[in-house]
Design a protein around this motif. Structure first.
Motif, PDB file in Angstrom:
ATOM      1  N   ILE A 100       0.807  -1.223   0.000  1.00 37.41           N
ATOM      2  CA  ILE A 100       0.000   0.000   0.000  1.00 37.41           C
ATOM      3  C   ILE A 100       0.840   1.273   0.000  1.00 37.41           C
ATOM      4  O   ILE A 100       0.653   2.157  -0.843  1.00 37.41           O
ATOM      5  CB  ILE A 100      -0.981  -0.010   1.185  1.00 37.41           C
ATOM      6  CG1 ILE A 100      -2.081  -1.031   0.907  1.00 37.41           C
ATOM      7  CG2 ILE A 100      -1.588   1.358   1.412  1.00 37.41           C
ATOM      8  CD1 ILE A 100      -3.128  -1.138   1.980  1.00 37.41           C
ATOM      9  N   ILE A 101       1.764   1.408   0.947  1.00 40.64           N
ATOM     10  CA  ILE A 101       2.581   2.631   0.977  1.00 40.64           C
ATOM     11  C   ILE A 101       3.440   2.726  -0.282  1.00 40.64           C
ATOM     12  O   ILE A 101       3.571   3.795  -0.882  1.00 40.64           O
ATOM     13  CB  ILE A 101       3.484   2.653   2.224  1.00 40.64           C
ATOM     14  CG1 ILE A 101       2.637   2.780   3.498  1.00 40.64           C
ATOM     15  CG2 ILE A 101       4.473   3.814   2.161  1.00 40.64           C
ATOM     16  CD1 ILE A 101       3.449   2.799   4.774  1.00 40.64           C
ATOM     17  N   SER A 104       1.397   3.664  -3.342  1.00 42.99           N
ATOM     18  CA  SER A 104       0.920   5.043  -3.206  1.00 42.99           C
ATOM     19  C   SER A 104       2.011   6.019  -3.639  1.00 42.99           C
ATOM     20  O   SER A 104       1.740   7.005  -4.332  1.00 42.99           O
ATOM     21  CB  SER A 104       0.507   5.316  -1.758  1.00 42.99           C
ATOM     22  OG  SER A 104      -0.579   4.510  -1.363  1.00 42.99           O
ATOM     23  N   ALA A 155      -5.303   1.088  -2.295  1.00 42.60           N
ATOM     24  CA  ALA A 155      -4.445   2.263  -2.104  1.00 42.60           C
ATOM     25  C   ALA A 155      -4.647   3.291  -3.197  1.00 42.60           C
ATOM     26  O   ALA A 155      -4.824   4.484  -2.923  1.00 42.60           O
ATOM     27  CB  ALA A 155      -2.986   1.819  -2.050  1.00 42.60           C
ATOM     28  N   VAL A 159      -6.128   7.172  -3.029  1.00 40.25           N
ATOM     29  CA  VAL A 159      -5.337   8.320  -3.478  1.00 40.25           C
ATOM     30  C   VAL A 159      -6.070   9.067  -4.588  1.00 40.25           C
ATOM     31  O   VAL A 159      -6.115  10.304  -4.612  1.00 40.25           O
ATOM     32  CB  VAL A 159      -3.948   7.854  -3.961  1.00 40.25           C
ATOM     33  CG1 VAL A 159      -3.209   9.004  -4.636  1.00 40.25           C
ATOM     34  CG2 VAL A 159      -3.135   7.321  -2.791  1.00 40.25           C
ATOM     35  N   SER A 453      -0.474  11.494  -0.499  1.00 43.78           N
ATOM     36  CA  SER A 453      -0.617  10.134  -1.017  1.00 43.78           C
ATOM     37  C   SER A 453       0.039   9.117  -0.093  1.00 43.78           C
ATOM     38  O   SER A 453      -0.554   8.086   0.252  1.00 43.78           O
ATOM     39  CB  SER A 453      -0.008  10.026  -2.426  1.00 43.78           C
ATOM     40  OG  SER A 453      -0.688  10.843  -3.336  1.00 43.78           O
ATOM     41  N   GLY A 457      -1.697   6.198   2.266  1.00 40.97           N
ATOM     42  CA  GLY A 457      -1.245   4.817   2.202  1.00 40.97           C
ATOM     43  C   GLY A 457      -0.747   4.312   3.545  1.00 40.97           C
ATOM     44  O   GLY A 457      -0.956   3.156   3.905  1.00 40.97           O
ATOM     45  N   SER A 458      -0.098   5.187   4.321  1.00 38.92           N
ATOM     46  CA  SER A 458       0.445   4.787   5.618  1.00 38.92           C
ATOM     47  C   SER A 458      -0.658   4.402   6.594  1.00 38.92           C
ATOM     48  O   SER A 458      -0.567   3.385   7.290  1.00 38.92           O
ATOM     49  CB  SER A 458       1.288   5.921   6.210  1.00 38.92           C
ATOM     50  OG  SER A 458       2.393   6.217   5.383  1.00 38.92           O
ATOM     51  N   THR A 460      -3.623   3.355   5.915  1.00 35.97           N
ATOM     52  CA  THR A 460      -4.222   2.094   5.469  1.00 35.97           C
ATOM     53  C   THR A 460      -3.294   0.915   5.710  1.00 35.97           C
ATOM     54  O   THR A 460      -3.719  -0.141   6.195  1.00 35.97           O
ATOM     55  CB  THR A 460      -4.568   2.179   3.972  1.00 35.97           C
ATOM     56  OG1 THR A 460      -5.414   3.309   3.738  1.00 35.97           O
ATOM     57  CG2 THR A 460      -5.295   0.922   3.520  1.00 35.97           C
ATOM     58  N   GLN A 461      -2.013   1.077   5.374  1.00 31.61           N
ATOM     59  CA  GLN A 461      -1.081  -0.034   5.519  1.00 31.61           C
ATOM     60  C   GLN A 461      -0.897  -0.435   6.977  1.00 31.61           C
ATOM     61  O   GLN A 461      -0.901  -1.624   7.297  1.00 31.61           O
ATOM     62  CB  GLN A 461       0.278   0.314   4.913  1.00 31.61           C
ATOM     63  CG  GLN A 461       1.335  -0.768   5.148  1.00 31.61           C
ATOM     64  CD  GLN A 461       2.402  -0.791   4.086  1.00 31.61           C
ATOM     65  OE1 GLN A 461       2.195  -0.347   2.960  1.00 31.61           O
ATOM     66  NE2 GLN A 461       3.557  -1.305   4.423  1.00 31.61           N
TER      67      GLN A 461
END
Length: 553
Positions: A100-101, A104, A155, A159, A453, A457-458, A460-461
């Motif tokens: 994810i990160i 992103s 992700a 974004v 972005s 992602g962070s 979520t991850q």
């Protein structure tokens, strides 16, 4: 869709953007301050087609979690491996966590369209591979790659939504996403149970192929090249140039990927084929710790240099670690992920294993927890839009989780189902759903525009990483509890059969069956009590987000 004049406020003393602070007119794009290149919003048919593709991708990626949990018993019985069944869930979450990160950040460098197309295609191909798997090991491996595609979809869609509409429409769009997310989680258990009862579980994965294909076509043909900067897209030659590739944080991405994989693999194997004190588990956890330290040191080093033209752009900027409020959000996300994903996994399994319901019945009985999430997301977003600082709502939702999970952990251990279980599910689900949407909503108002972005992602991850790690922990705790408390009641091979197939190997007399059912229920209660403790950590971490001047959205 035209935007109204708006701008991102200057950072306050904590490095966050206070919505009440004085606005900076620089970097205005389409009338909106983002601090990035000029964003051109899509209009007309292209906008709605893109929204359809996003909806399909989010729906299918999220559907893969609940649809498999209700069918997990059937899948593992088919392959004779219930004890390793959690890997079918964890492998998918691991794929999510791993990408994810990274994706992103890559979408910032190479563009959102190619990243979205690659993620969708990967998800579709490996969904077909999962449906054709001939062993549990094959299925686990294919699920990990399917998770890479699903995590990429999740992700990138998140974004993209930041560039699909102006900031004034964020709460509306996040509410819409929450509804899509929740519908997939509601339908998942029912669809999974129906498929398992009426046909083979393989259709759970095979259905994704025709379902995802329209989204792949839309992204390829309808989304303009260079979106959201399609008025001045970067040429393919420039996109693949040495200067562009030099911006990619290859080392940081590799360290993040390996650190996550070794952590989740270590805790997942503990209590299964290896014990917590085994050399394998200790080695994996030590390696993970070293990799995480190396990752953070590397990100600190390159963050200090990322203002230099052509420098490597950090995949996780060190300025996140220096921000107390942002760290509170990350910690909250980690433990929120544990509570949310473990309950999605645990509830259907409990109804099947302890209460003897069918997969379909288990899915229906899990709806109170899942369905309360979109309702709470919409309610929380509405309050935030009315001017209530989100931090107040986050603290309240975290407290609600503590109450809900604590009550679920005190259910009388028996094979009977009581009505109050559903009420407890609603309390826990309402708290989880609120915090999921609120943390996402806070992101663009909490970081510098260039970090949006990666920040999205962070959150979520780390939420998904918390889910994968916590799932391994609670399964280990449950297995250890059952091994300890069934000793002397059942023979060793019968205990192993319970852990492997969710039932004993041979008939039991009614009295012994009642005792076994009670111990199984107590094992699941223990898992829920662990989740209540993690909800308590959420409450404490929420206090780190407290400021003198609270963020408003």
């Amino acid at each position: 869709m035209e935007s109204e004049p708006s701008s991102t406020p200057e950072p306050n003393r904590d490095g966050l953007h206070d919505s009440r602070a004085e606005k900076d007119p620089s970097h205005v794009e389409n009338g909106e301050d983002t601090g990035r290149r000029e964003v051109k919003y899509l209009t007309g048919l292209r906008f709605y087609l893109f929204l359809v593709a996003i909806t399909i991708a989010l729906f299918l990626a999220n559907l893969e979690i609940p649809i498999v949990t209700t069918s997990l018993v059937a899948i593992t019985e088919d392959f004779h491996g219930f004890e390793r069944g959690s890997w079918v869930i964890s492998a998918y979450l691991l794929g999510f966590v791993a990408i994810i990160i990274i994706i992103s950040k890559l979408s910032d460098i190479f563009g959102q369209k190619p990243a979205f197309f690659a993620a969708l295609s990967t998800f579709m191909v490996f969904s077909g591979a999962c449906g054709a798997a001939q062993s549990l090991n094959q299925l686990i491996i294919f699920r990990a790659f399917q998770g890479l595609g699903g995590g990429g979809c999740f992700a990138i869609c998140t974004v993209i939504c930041l560039d699909l509409v102006p900031k004034r429409s964020y709460t509306t769009l996040i509410t819409f996403i929450s509804v899509v997310y929740a519908i997939s989680l509601i339908i998942g258990p029912i669809l999974g149970g129906t498929i398992t009862m009426r046909t083979t579980w393989r259709w759970i994965f095979l259905l994704n192929v025709p379902a995802a294909f329209p989204a792949v076509v839309i992204v390829f043909f309808a989304v303009p090249r260079g979106f959201p900067y399609h008025d001045n897209p970067t040429s393919l030659k420039e996109l693949m140039s040495k200067a562009t590739l030099q911006r990619v944080d290859f080392l940081g991405s590799a360290l993040l990927l390996l650190a996550t994989l070794s952590l989740v693999a270590g805790v997942e194997e503990a209590g299964l084929s290896h014990g917590w004190h085994s050399a394998f588990v200790i080695a994996m956890l030590v390696v993970s710790g070293i990799l995480w330290i190396a990752f953070l040191f590397w990100e600190r080093y390159i963050t200090q240099r990322d203002e230099v033209p052509g420098a490597i752009e950090p995949v996780f900027p060190w300025r996140f670690m220096q921000n107390r409020v942002w760290m509170g959000m990350i910690i909250n996300a980690i433990f929120l992920g544990g509570c949310w994903f473990c309950t999605i996994f645990q509830l259907p399994q409990r109804y099947q294993v302890v209460h003897g319901t069918s997969p379909l019945g288990a899915g229906i009985r899990s709806i109170p927890f899942i369905a309360s999430a979109p309702i709470s997301s919409a309610v929380s977003a509405a309050f935030a839009k009315k001017g209530v600082p989100p931090i107040y709502l986050v603290v309240g939702a975290s407290a609600l989780e503590v109450v809900g999970f604590s009550l679920l952990g005190t259910i009388t251990p028996s094979t009977a189902i009581t009505a109050r279980q559903y009420g407890y599910e609603i309390l826990a689900g309402f708290g989880c759903g609120s915090n999921i949407s609120l943390l996402v909503l806070l992101v663009p108002f909490s970081v510098q525009p260039k970090d949006t972005s990666v920040a999205m992602g962070s959150v979520t991850q780390f939420r998904l990483m918390g889910g994968a790690v916590t799932l391994a922990i609670i399964n280990t705790a449950r297995n250890a509890y059952l091994k300890s408390h069934l000793k002397g009641i059942l023979e060793p091979e019968q205990i192993n059969a319970i852990l492997d197939f969710a039932h004993t190997s041979g008939p039991l007399d009614p009295a012994t069956q009642r005792v076994v059912g009670t111990k199984l229920a107590e094992g699941y209660n223990l898992q829920t009590k662990i989740l209540a403790g993690m909800a308590g950590v959420q409450l404490l971490s929420s206090l780190l987000m407290w400021q003198k001047r609270q963020i408003k959205v």
